[in-house]
Design an enzyme around this catalytic site. Sequence first.
Site, PDB file in Angstrom:
ATOM      1  N   HIS A   1       0.839  -1.199   0.000  1.00 15.01           N
ATOM      2  CA  HIS A   1       0.000   0.000   0.000  1.00 15.01           C
ATOM      3  C   HIS A   1       0.868   1.239   0.000  1.00 15.01           C
ATOM      4  O   HIS A   1       2.035   1.220   0.410  1.00 15.01           O
ATOM      5  CB  HIS A   1      -0.967   0.009   1.186  1.00 15.01           C
ATOM      6  CG  HIS A   1      -0.341   0.316   2.515  1.00 15.01           C
ATOM      7  ND1 HIS A   1      -0.028   1.601   2.924  1.00 15.01           N
ATOM      8  CD2 HIS A   1       0.046  -0.494   3.538  1.00 15.01           C
ATOM      9  CE1 HIS A   1       0.503   1.568   4.132  1.00 15.01           C
ATOM     10  NE2 HIS A   1       0.566   0.307   4.535  1.00 15.01           N
ATOM     11  N   CYS A   2       0.287   2.343  -0.498  1.00 14.15           N
ATOM     12  CA  CYS A   2       0.960   3.642  -0.440  1.00 14.15           C
ATOM     13  C   CYS A   2       0.215   4.487   0.587  1.00 14.15           C
ATOM     14  O   CYS A   2      -0.446   3.947   1.472  1.00 14.15           O
ATOM     15  CB  CYS A   2       0.972   4.303  -1.824  1.00 14.15           C
ATOM     16  SG  CYS A   2      -0.666   4.652  -2.487  1.00 14.15           S
ATOM     17  N   ALA A   3       0.272   5.807   0.470  1.00 16.10           N
ATOM     18  CA  ALA A   3      -0.339   6.676   1.483  1.00 16.10           C
ATOM     19  C   ALA A   3      -1.854   6.588   1.486  1.00 16.10           C
ATOM     20  O   ALA A   3      -2.490   6.788   2.528  1.00 16.10           O
ATOM     21  CB  ALA A   3       0.092   8.123   1.244  1.00 16.10           C
ATOM     22  N   THR A   4      -2.464   6.279   0.328  1.00 19.97           N
ATOM     23  CA  THR A   4      -3.927   6.318   0.242  1.00 19.97           C
ATOM     24  C   THR A   4      -4.551   5.046  -0.312  1.00 19.97           C
ATOM     25  O   THR A   4      -5.755   4.862  -0.184  1.00 19.97           O
ATOM     26  CB  THR A   4      -4.378   7.488  -0.668  1.00 19.97           C
ATOM     27  OG1 THR A   4      -3.799   7.314  -1.974  1.00 19.97           O
ATOM     28  CG2 THR A   4      -3.939   8.827  -0.094  1.00 19.97           C
ATOM     29  N   ARG A   5      -3.759   4.142  -0.946  1.00 18.11           N
ATOM     30  CA  ARG A   5      -4.350   3.045  -1.702  1.00 18.11           C
ATOM     31  C   ARG A   5      -3.719   1.697  -1.388  1.00 18.11           C
ATOM     32  O   ARG A   5      -2.525   1.613  -1.132  1.00 18.11           O
ATOM     33  CB  ARG A   5      -4.161   3.290  -3.208  1.00 18.11           C
ATOM     34  CG  ARG A   5      -5.006   4.386  -3.800  1.00 18.11           C
ATOM     35  CD  ARG A   5      -4.384   4.880  -5.097  1.00 18.11           C
ATOM     36  NE  ARG A   5      -3.248   5.742  -4.845  1.00 18.11           N
ATOM     37  CZ  ARG A   5      -2.228   5.890  -5.665  1.00 18.11           C
ATOM     38  NH1 ARG A   5      -2.180   5.215  -6.778  1.00 18.11           N
ATOM     39  NH2 ARG A   5      -1.231   6.706  -5.362  1.00 18.11           N
TER      40      ARG A   5
END
Length: 458
Positions: free
Chosen positions: A25-29
């Site tokens: 995952h990244c910051a939002t997804r």
Amino acid sequence: MNHVEIAEKLVELLGGSGNVVSATHCATRLRLVIDNEDLVKKEEIDDLDGVKGAFFSSGQFQIIFGTGTVNKVFTHFGPLVGATLEEEDSNKKESHSDAAKKKMNPFARFARTLSNIFVPIIPAIVAAGMLMGLLGMMNTYNWVDPESGLFVLLDMFSSASFIILPILIGFSAAKEFGGNPFLGAVIGGIMTHPLLLNPWGLSDAQPEVLDFLGFGVELLGYQGTVIPVLLTVYAMSHIEKSLRKVIPNIVDLLLTPFLTVILTGFVAMLVVGPLGRALGNGITAALDFVYNTAGPLAGLIFGGLYSTIVLTGVHHSFHAIEAELLVSVGGNFLLPIWAMANVAQGGATLAVFFKTKNNKVKGIALPAAVSAFLGITEPAIFGVNLRYRRPFIGAAIGGALGGFYVVFTQVMANGIGLTGVPMFAIAKDPLNYGIAFLIAIVGAFVATLLLGWKEEGK
């Protein structure tokens, strides 16, 4: 929101844990590599509590949860599919990045490779850009004497990132190409050696010419360049891999680095470096010609089309071009155009927020708009605007109008990577950038309301 239930439901709607090849995952997804995409029930995933949108892009299925929430969901989702965020996991057959690349077409894979090289370097260039902006204000408003110790030291701090840029790129590129990152940094060091004339900031200086086996080698450095070191480190990685195949393990530690540096050094100074310099100069000259000839029309076209380019993933390759522009042209005239397209997505999403009667879409639209104003557009594009299509067109109109204005007023940036509100820190003309910012948002907002859209039935 019950994060455990959401994680369990996700696994079911994704076709089971066996259908998830890799997850991170990244910051939002959530970023997932899926084996059989036909088994994914996208519409049902869109309807899950907390999900702000889901889409296939860059070889991955990405599910938008938003900052904070995505971490909590992954905490429960990861173990269900056997995923880990640790980069070095001996039980993993391949990294998430490698798994995603296998799902991409060659062009998208190339763009992703460039992105992986330049994203880690962006903080260094952003810091330099902000320092340049601060120095510009000091000089313009006479805050500090340009001959003072403070100004001289800050000027040194601001230029350092660009002078050693080949070393930074060498390290990052070697890591991405599968070579030894420290050897990549050494190659960058060779190309910026003090014996070579530093062309960064110079225009009329002429380098010495060295006679090497009858060949004239210009002692010209590659400080601030991008393409020459990229090509050279790519060649270095292949040389290193080839040597490791034939050199016995007992002497590998001694001979492989030794021969890699020697062979790549000659390749850099005699062949790849000069060719890369010519290629980089050609690209920047062509862009500069379009910018100065087509002018605001170019901003109108690129500002309108950029969000569509984002859908293909090709925009990841732009960092390399922008970094080259910073040195050769003295500023990044592409980034303000991209910024207009990004904030326009927020303007269109804001229009949806005010007009829609769907409570879930309202809950997604407002934070998505704020996110777009800060330069992160995925929630706005995939969570709202593409869902209704016409808001996406409205955003393209706003981006085109903003792009026209920033080129008309010749707004440039001192760095790469930052758009939206954060770009004020590296904009050379904050006033006109702010005017263009408002033009893009208002233009997209009005265009979206005029175009209208069909509300979903449920």
